[in-house]
Design a protein around this motif. Structure first.
Motif, PDB file in Angstrom:
ATOM      1  N   GLU A  11       0.848  -1.189   0.000  1.00  0.00           N
ATOM      2  CA  GLU A  11       0.000   0.000   0.000  1.00  0.00           C
ATOM      3  C   GLU A  11       0.887   1.242   0.000  1.00  0.00           C
ATOM      4  O   GLU A  11       1.911   1.271   0.682  1.00  0.00           O
ATOM      5  CB  GLU A  11      -0.896   0.017   1.235  1.00  0.00           C
ATOM      6  CG  GLU A  11      -1.898  -1.119   1.263  1.00  0.00           C
ATOM      7  CD  GLU A  11      -2.746  -1.105   2.510  1.00  0.00           C
ATOM      8  OE1 GLU A  11      -3.857  -0.560   2.462  1.00  0.00           O
ATOM      9  OE2 GLU A  11      -2.253  -1.612   3.541  1.00  0.00           O
ATOM     10  N   TYR A  55      -4.014   7.232  -2.979  1.00  0.00           N
ATOM     11  CA  TYR A  55      -3.703   5.932  -2.394  1.00  0.00           C
ATOM     12  C   TYR A  55      -3.603   4.869  -3.485  1.00  0.00           C
ATOM     13  O   TYR A  55      -4.298   4.938  -4.503  1.00  0.00           O
ATOM     14  CB  TYR A  55      -4.833   5.588  -1.413  1.00  0.00           C
ATOM     15  CG  TYR A  55      -4.845   4.185  -0.875  1.00  0.00           C
ATOM     16  CD1 TYR A  55      -4.020   3.824   0.175  1.00  0.00           C
ATOM     17  CD2 TYR A  55      -5.712   3.230  -1.388  1.00  0.00           C
ATOM     18  CE1 TYR A  55      -4.049   2.535   0.693  1.00  0.00           C
ATOM     19  CE2 TYR A  55      -5.751   1.936  -0.877  1.00  0.00           C
ATOM     20  CZ  TYR A  55      -4.918   1.606   0.167  1.00  0.00           C
ATOM     21  OH  TYR A  55      -4.942   0.341   0.680  1.00  0.00           O
ATOM     22  N   LYS A  57      -3.188   0.447  -3.735  1.00  0.00           N
ATOM     23  CA  LYS A  57      -3.041  -0.869  -3.110  1.00  0.00           C
ATOM     24  C   LYS A  57      -2.772  -1.866  -4.225  1.00  0.00           C
ATOM     25  O   LYS A  57      -3.528  -1.955  -5.189  1.00  0.00           O
ATOM     26  CB  LYS A  57      -4.307  -1.253  -2.342  1.00  0.00           C
ATOM     27  CG  LYS A  57      -4.192  -2.583  -1.629  1.00  0.00           C
ATOM     28  CD  LYS A  57      -5.443  -2.839  -0.808  1.00  0.00           C
ATOM     29  CE  LYS A  57      -5.336  -4.149  -0.038  1.00  0.00           C
ATOM     30  NZ  LYS A  57      -6.529  -4.378   0.781  1.00  0.00           N
TER      31      LYS A  57
END
Length: 62
Positions: A11, A55, A57
């Protein structure tokens, strides 16, 4: 005992959408799959002033 599979999950937090886009391309070229989630917040769902960040992931099955 027999291992059936192994998966790595990474992440990342980014300063900008452009930085994220470049990194997603690179990670995918390395065989990782992106979850597609663009932004994330660590603040409470009840917080009216939630702060979001870019973000990423990534998962890779071995």
């Amino acid at each position: 005992m027999e291992k059936i599979s192994e998966m790595t999950i990474l992440e990342y937090k980014y300063d900008s959408e452009e930085e994220r886009e470049q990194h997603v391309k690179w990670m995918e070229s390395q065989g990782f799959e992106c979850s597609g989630q663009l932004r994330k917040s660590d603040d409470s769902l009840l917080d009216e002033n939630r702060k979001y960040y870019f973000y990423g992931k990534f998962a890779k099955k071995f």
